[in-house]
Scaffold this active site. Structure first.
Site, PDB file in Angstrom:
ATOM      1  N   LYS A 157      37.205  48.730  46.856  1.00  0.00           N
ATOM      2  CA  LYS A 157      36.996  47.288  46.683  1.00  0.00           C
ATOM      3  C   LYS A 157      38.195  46.735  45.945  1.00  0.00           C
ATOM      4  O   LYS A 157      38.630  47.299  44.944  1.00  0.00           O
ATOM      5  CB  LYS A 157      35.738  47.039  45.840  1.00  0.00           C
ATOM      6  CG  LYS A 157      34.450  47.110  46.623  1.00  0.00           C
ATOM      7  CD  LYS A 157      33.319  46.410  45.860  1.00  0.00           C
ATOM      8  CE  LYS A 157      32.007  46.458  46.617  1.00  0.00           C
ATOM      9  NZ  LYS A 157      31.274  47.709  46.513  1.00  0.00           N
ATOM     10  N   GLY A 166      38.416  41.711  48.740  1.00  0.00           N
ATOM     11  CA  GLY A 166      37.387  42.140  49.689  1.00  0.00           C
ATOM     12  C   GLY A 166      37.110  43.623  49.635  1.00  0.00           C
ATOM     13  O   GLY A 166      37.458  44.301  48.675  1.00  0.00           O
ATOM     14  N   VAL A 225      37.009  47.545  51.508  1.00  0.00           N
ATOM     15  CA  VAL A 225      37.636  48.427  52.483  1.00  0.00           C
ATOM     16  C   VAL A 225      36.614  49.486  52.892  1.00  0.00           C
ATOM     17  O   VAL A 225      35.977  50.112  52.041  1.00  0.00           O
ATOM     18  CB  VAL A 225      38.900  49.113  51.889  1.00  0.00           C
ATOM     19  CG1 VAL A 225      39.557  50.018  52.917  1.00  0.00           C
ATOM     20  CG2 VAL A 225      39.892  48.068  51.392  1.00  0.00           C
ATOM     21  N   ASP A 273      53.782  42.717  46.085  1.00  0.00           N
ATOM     22  CA  ASP A 273      52.600  43.215  45.377  1.00  0.00           C
ATOM     23  C   ASP A 273      52.592  44.746  45.322  1.00  0.00           C
ATOM     24  O   ASP A 273      51.580  45.386  45.572  1.00  0.00           O
ATOM     25  CB  ASP A 273      51.340  42.694  46.086  1.00  0.00           C
ATOM     26  CG  ASP A 273      50.090  42.845  45.218  1.00  0.00           C
ATOM     27  OD1 ASP A 273      50.238  43.031  43.999  1.00  0.00           O
ATOM     28  OD2 ASP A 273      48.985  42.777  45.775  1.00  0.00           O
TER      29      ASP A 273
HETATM   30  P1  ATP Z   1      43.922  44.008  45.019  1.00  0.00           P
HETATM   31  O1  ATP Z   1      42.777  43.378  45.692  1.00  0.00           O
HETATM   32  O2  ATP Z   1      44.188  43.493  43.665  1.00  0.00           O
HETATM   33  O3  ATP Z   1      45.162  44.027  45.872  1.00  0.00           O
HETATM   34  P2  ATP Z   1      43.506  46.778  45.676  1.00  0.00           P
HETATM   35  O4  ATP Z   1      44.836  47.031  46.296  1.00  0.00           O
HETATM   36  O5  ATP Z   1      42.894  47.906  44.892  1.00  0.00           O
HETATM   37  O6  ATP Z   1      43.528  45.529  44.723  1.00  0.00           O
HETATM   38  P3  ATP Z   1      42.384  46.728  48.303  1.00  0.00           P
HETATM   39  O7  ATP Z   1      43.720  46.583  48.955  1.00  0.00           O
HETATM   40  O8  ATP Z   1      41.240  45.944  48.863  1.00  0.00           O
HETATM   41  O9  ATP Z   1      42.462  46.327  46.782  1.00  0.00           O
HETATM   42  O10 ATP Z   1      42.019  48.272  48.314  1.00  0.00           O
HETATM   43  C1  ATP Z   1      40.933  48.787  47.598  1.00  0.00           C
HETATM   44  C2  ATP Z   1      40.936  50.304  47.645  1.00  0.00           C
HETATM   45  O11 ATP Z   1      40.587  50.712  48.971  1.00  0.00           O
HETATM   46  C3  ATP Z   1      42.275  50.979  47.364  1.00  0.00           C
HETATM   47  O12 ATP Z   1      42.478  51.178  45.985  1.00  0.00           O
HETATM   48  C4  ATP Z   1      42.100  52.302  48.103  1.00  0.00           C
HETATM   49  O13 ATP Z   1      41.348  53.192  47.293  1.00  0.00           O
HETATM   50  C5  ATP Z   1      41.227  51.916  49.290  1.00  0.00           C
HETATM   51  N1  ATP Z   1      42.028  51.696  50.517  1.00  0.00           N
HETATM   52  C6  ATP Z   1      42.660  50.557  50.889  1.00  0.00           C
HETATM   53  N2  ATP Z   1      43.271  50.709  52.076  1.00  0.00           N
HETATM   54  C7  ATP Z   1      43.021  51.974  52.483  1.00  0.00           C
HETATM   55  C8  ATP Z   1      43.400  52.765  53.639  1.00  0.00           C
HETATM   56  N3  ATP Z   1      44.156  52.261  54.607  1.00  0.00           N
HETATM   57  N4  ATP Z   1      42.972  54.050  53.698  1.00  0.00           N
HETATM   58  C9  ATP Z   1      42.217  54.562  52.708  1.00  0.00           C
HETATM   59  N5  ATP Z   1      41.835  53.894  51.594  1.00  0.00           N
HETATM   60  C10 ATP Z   1      42.230  52.611  51.479  1.00  0.00           C
END
Ligand code: ATP
Ligand code: MG
Length: 356
Positions: free
Chosen positions: A80, A84, A86, A194
């Site tokens: 999360k 949103g 994932v 970012d």
């Molecule tokens: P922010 O919303 O501040 O950018 P974030 O990068 O942690 O924070 P998301 O990009 O939504 O938020 O990702 C949340 C989490 O989901 C990540 O920390 C990771 O653990 C997992 N995740 C995201 N993309 C993938 C992917 N392609 N494969 C596997 N895990 C993923």
């Protein structure tokens, strides 16, 4: 669906007398799909496969541009973020795993067009150091992005388990991130904006890939959402905080902070009162802008690592090295003879590599 295949969603219930079960079994594939000649049946329906097509449907490629939400099964939520959720999803016919990122946003038509444009750039990226974007669409107030699934999660997840990463592994990780940045900066002329541990993903093959470029720009351009992305500002360069012009060197600053955090096990800036934490995000911004950049403690790290961090964390972007220059820095090659096995390191350190 895949070209040439006819997909009928029928709910078939097959019940056979026990004597026929053995002969029936010969038509079953490992995943439980029933195959006989051109007919393919699984829990999602019936598909007629054209003559000569192999049993396993060819894997989906990013350039296929025809994945839809109807083609995938949700498996579980894997992360999360501020924007949103994932989820791990599986393609119904190929069995391939993907990560589905859904960002809720109610936006106007013009912003939507801009987002579609940004995501198309994302989709056209073909680089082993960038997480592949297979498809993206806007539907019902949400942007959905189907991404390559990285089974080790993010470097942020990994860091929570290992606390800090030894230099020799950091060099191997950093080399891959720099190659990803080189591609974004020099070939695509994109600034990531970012770069942070949660946007660097790892897998069981020891690969490290950059994700979410363009997404931050989308967030920032979506009024009302920008303020909720406070976590994002931690790795922001001084020139961006000041609102000055910024370039790809801004990503290099972020990379320096990420590496220093991975090496020491804590974010390089700390609030005046540790117990209280940051009073507000302006306090952190002020620290970044008003203080000399952080550095790696010379007693704990090699001169090469300290010099690398210093090459990234220069206050003036003109003094900062580019991704191209950093790839030639001695830190990147100093452990080349150590036969560093990142795959084994990620596995043995107990990263949440998915098992299914
Ligand atoms: P922010 O919303 O501040 O950018 P974030 O990068 O942690 O924070 P998301 O990009 O939504 O938020 O990702 C949340 C989490 O989901 C990540 O920390 C990771 O653990 C997992 N995740 C995201 N993309 C993938 C992917 N392609 N494969 C596997 N895990 C993923
Ligand atoms: Mg992210």
């Amino acid at each position: 669906m895949k070209k040439g295949g006819l997909n009928l969603n029928l709910n078939l219930k097959l019940s056979l007398p026990p004597s026929d079960e053995a002969s029936f079994a010969q038509f079953l594939t490992q995943s439980g799909t029933f195959m006989d000649g051109d007919l393919l049946v699984n829990k999602d329906g019936v598909r007629i496969v054209p003559q000569g097509e192999e049993e396993a449907p060819p894997l989906i490629k990013p350039t296929d541009d025809q994945l839809t939400l109807a083609d995938i099964d949700m498996i579980k939520v894997i992360g999360k973020g501020n924007g949103g959720v994932v989820q791990l999803v599986q393609h119904k016919w190929t069995g391939q795993f993907f990560a589905l990122k859904v960002i809720q946003m109610n936006i106007e038509e013009s912003t939507r067009k801009q987002i579609a444009q940004e995501l198309k750039i994302n989709q056209s990226s073909q680089c082993p150091y960038i997480v592949v974007c297979y498809q993206s669409f806007y539907d019902n107030g949400a942007v959905s992005i189907i991404l390559e699934y990285m089974d080790g999660g993010s470097l942020a997840d990994f860091l929570k388990i290992v606390k800090s990463i030894p230099e020799e592994y950091l060099a191997a990780i950093c080399k891959q991130v720099l190659k990803g940045l080189l591609y974004l900066h020099h070939e695509k002329h994109i600034i990531h904006r970012d770069l942070k541990p949660s946007n660097l993903l790892i897998n069981h093959r020891g690969e490290v890939k950059i994700t979410d470029f363009g997404v931050s720009a989308i967030m920032a351009s979506t009024s009302g959402l920008a303020n909720s992305f406070i976590g994002t500002y931690n790795y922001m360069s001084p020139e961006r905080i000041r609102g000055s012009m910024y370039s790809s060197k801004s990503d290099v600053w972020s990379l320096g902070l990420v590496l220093l955090e991975c090496a020491t096990g804590h974010f390089p800036y700390s609030p005046p009162d540790q117990a209280q934490g940051w009073a507000n995000f302006y306090e952190l911004m002020a620290q970044i802008v008003d203080n000399p950049p952080p550095s790696a403690p010379a007693n704990d790290f090699s001169p090469e690592f300290c010099s690398f961090i210093s090459a990234c964390l220069q206050e003036d972007p003109k003094d900062r090295k580019s991704a191209h220059e950093l790839l030639a820095h001695p830190f990147i090659s100093m452990y080349d003879d150590f036969n560093i096995d990142l795959a084994a390191y990620f596995r043995n350190a107990g990263s949440p590599l998915a098992s299914f």
